[in-house]
Design a protein around this motif. Structure first.
Motif, PDB file in Angstrom:
ATOM      1  N   SER A 235       0.800  -1.233   0.000  1.00 17.69           N
ATOM      2  CA  SER A 235       0.000   0.000   0.000  1.00 17.69           C
ATOM      3  C   SER A 235       0.827   1.274   0.000  1.00 17.69           C
ATOM      4  O   SER A 235       0.263   2.368  -0.012  1.00 17.69           O
ATOM      5  N   HIS A 236       2.166   1.177  -0.025  1.00 16.30           N
ATOM      6  CA  HIS A 236       2.949   2.388   0.218  1.00 16.30           C
ATOM      7  C   HIS A 236       2.946   3.385  -0.940  1.00 16.30           C
ATOM      8  O   HIS A 236       3.358   4.529  -0.765  1.00 16.30           O
ATOM      9  N   ARG A 247      -5.161   0.407  -0.680  1.00 14.95           N
ATOM     10  CA  ARG A 247      -4.791   1.648  -0.011  1.00 14.95           C
ATOM     11  C   ARG A 247      -4.405   1.364   1.436  1.00 14.95           C
ATOM     12  O   ARG A 247      -4.832   0.356   2.007  1.00 14.95           O
ATOM     13  N   PRO A 248      -3.614   2.226   2.086  1.00 14.07           N
ATOM     14  CA  PRO A 248      -3.224   1.999   3.483  1.00 14.07           C
ATOM     15  C   PRO A 248      -4.456   1.880   4.382  1.00 14.07           C
ATOM     16  O   PRO A 248      -5.374   2.695   4.308  1.00 14.07           O
ATOM     17  N   PHE A 250      -4.134   1.002   7.988  1.00  9.72           N
ATOM     18  CA  PHE A 250      -3.870   1.253   9.408  1.00  9.72           C
ATOM     19  C   PHE A 250      -2.828   2.352   9.505  1.00  9.72           C
ATOM     20  O   PHE A 250      -2.214   2.744   8.507  1.00  9.72           O
ATOM     21  N   LEU A 251      -2.651   2.879  10.708  1.00 11.82           N
ATOM     22  CA  LEU A 251      -1.900   4.113  10.905  1.00 11.82           C
ATOM     23  C   LEU A 251      -0.485   4.046  10.357  1.00 11.82           C
ATOM     24  O   LEU A 251      -0.047   4.943   9.620  1.00 11.82           O
ATOM     25  N   GLU A 252       0.274   3.024  10.723  1.00  8.90           N
ATOM     26  CA  GLU A 252       1.675   2.959  10.299  1.00  8.90           C
ATOM     27  C   GLU A 252       1.803   2.846   8.779  1.00  8.90           C
ATOM     28  O   GLU A 252       2.734   3.391   8.178  1.00  8.90           O
ATOM     29  N   ALA A 253       0.848   2.156   8.155  1.00 10.43           N
ATOM     30  CA  ALA A 253       0.858   2.056   6.689  1.00 10.43           C
ATOM     31  C   ALA A 253       0.604   3.416   6.051  1.00 10.43           C
ATOM     32  O   ALA A 253       1.240   3.788   5.062  1.00 10.43           O
ATOM     33  N   GLU A 254      -0.323   4.185   6.629  1.00 10.77           N
ATOM     34  CA  GLU A 254      -0.613   5.524   6.110  1.00 10.77           C
ATOM     35  C   GLU A 254       0.592   6.452   6.279  1.00 10.77           C
ATOM     36  O   GLU A 254       0.933   7.229   5.373  1.00 10.77           O
ATOM     37  N   THR A 258       2.746   8.278   3.247  1.00 15.68           N
ATOM     38  CA  THR A 258       2.874   9.737   3.234  1.00 15.68           C
ATOM     39  C   THR A 258       4.339  10.166   3.215  1.00 15.68           C
ATOM     40  O   THR A 258       4.733  11.062   2.457  1.00 15.68           O
ATOM     41  N   LEU A 259       5.170   9.523   4.050  1.00 12.61           N
ATOM     42  CA  LEU A 259       6.585   9.885   4.116  1.00 12.61           C
ATOM     43  C   LEU A 259       7.308   9.521   2.819  1.00 12.61           C
ATOM     44  O   LEU A 259       8.204  10.253   2.372  1.00 12.61           O
ATOM     45  N   ASP A 260       6.934   8.411   2.208  1.00 13.65           N
ATOM     46  CA  ASP A 260       7.535   8.005   0.937  1.00 13.65           C
ATOM     47  C   ASP A 260       7.267   9.058  -0.130  1.00 13.65           C
ATOM     48  O   ASP A 260       8.180   9.490  -0.856  1.00 13.65           O
TER      49      ASP A 260
END
Length: 309
Positions: A235-236, A247-248, A250-254, A258-260
């Protein structure tokens, strides 16, 4: 005029009279990219993307832009490669070791085993690979630089939001592009010169998830965290339009997604504005929603990263 240049892209074509010619993009000694042509030329495998060459040329105007008309081309001495190949400001081997130490410090034994095993299996390529073909971090060592940049931002995010599972987020960040070494092929310059068959048919998101599945099975790990890690890699890219099958969710996936995107965008903006005079706009950047970008001159347009331990 005579100069050295590096071939970034090379396509063999035929004109309306059936004559073969080469359509190229070359990087000049000024580090700028130029379209170029070599007319009536049978390449026959002589030159390829990534080669550094000595050329004689004239400059034509094509659609308002300079285009090189190359009249002579031959291989340049091997030592000239380092003059043209863009590379990370941080040594890839050192960055890899830093990320490995971070993974080895995980308190979660399953995440620690999965991440370190995959890293060590792919160490040699990870230390030198670029992160992309044409876009962000398409430089020698760019993959480790991009990965470490995201890890640094993830660490800061966890300081602001302590409810984030730090080790899960860092595990996903370290592994998110690990299968780029499967997806892309590189030339002798160390830059990407295309995609592998597996890269075209499967891609690094799916192959990265496959690495996690295979590694967990080898290690005898049967835990929901395996599925969470797989989901983070799948999902990244955020949305199907950019290659994510999901799509992401859960929180860490989101946060990872976003950071990527943020790190890639920072690199692209800096790369574009660094080639533009202060007070001027860039040409439209198709990778950034076809926007023009303004160089305000209030900061350094070079992409630099402060990496911690």
């Amino acid at each position: 005029m005579a100069s050295y240049a590096m071939i970034k892209e090379l396509n063999e074509k035929t004109d309306k009279n059936g004559n073969g010619f080469l359509d190229l993009i070359v990087i000049g000694s000024d580090k700028k990219e130029y379209p170029a042509k070599i007319w009536r030329f049978d390449n026959n495998g002589t030159f390829a993307a990534g080669d550094v060459v000595e050329i004689e040329y004239s400059v034509d105007n094509y659609k308002g832009r300079p285009q090189l008309n190359i009249t002579m081309i031959k291989a340049a001495p091997d030592e000239m490669i380092k003059e043209f190949v863009p590379a990370s400001e941080h040594d890839g081997k050192a960055v890899f070791s830093m990320l490995l130490r971070k993974a080895e410090s995980f308190k979660d034994p399953e995440l620690k085993k999965i991440v370190t095993t995959i890293m060590l299996k792919n160490r040699e390529a990870l230390e030198v690979y670029p992160a992309a073909y044409r876009l962000h971090h398409a430089i020698v060592g760019g993959l480790m630089l991009h990965t470490a940049s995201i890890v640094e931002m993830a660490e800061k995010t966890c300081e602001v939001y302590p409810n984030v599972n730090r080790e899960l987020l860092l595990a996903g960040a370290i592994l998110h592009d690990v299968a780029k070494t499967f997806e892309m092929s590189t030339s002798k310059s160390g830059l990407c010169n295309g995609y592998t068959v597996g890269g075209e048919l499967i891609g690094h998101l799916v192959k990265g998830a496959m690495y996690i599945e295979e590694t967990a099975r080898e290690l005898g790990i049967n835990d929901e965290k395996v599925v969470l890690l797989e989901h983070m890699l799948l999902s990244h890219h955020g949305v199907p339009e950019f290659g994510s099958p999901v799509r992401p969710m859960f929180l860490e996936a989101e946060i990872l997604s976003t950071l990527d995107a943020l790190d890639a965008t920072i690199f692209e903006i800096n790369s574009a504005t660094s080639k533009t005079e202060v007070g001027q706009f860039t040409e439209r950047q198709w990778a950034l929603d076809n926007r023009k970008l303004y160089n305000h001159g209030l900061g350094d347009t070079e992409y630099t990263v402060n990496l911690g331990e």
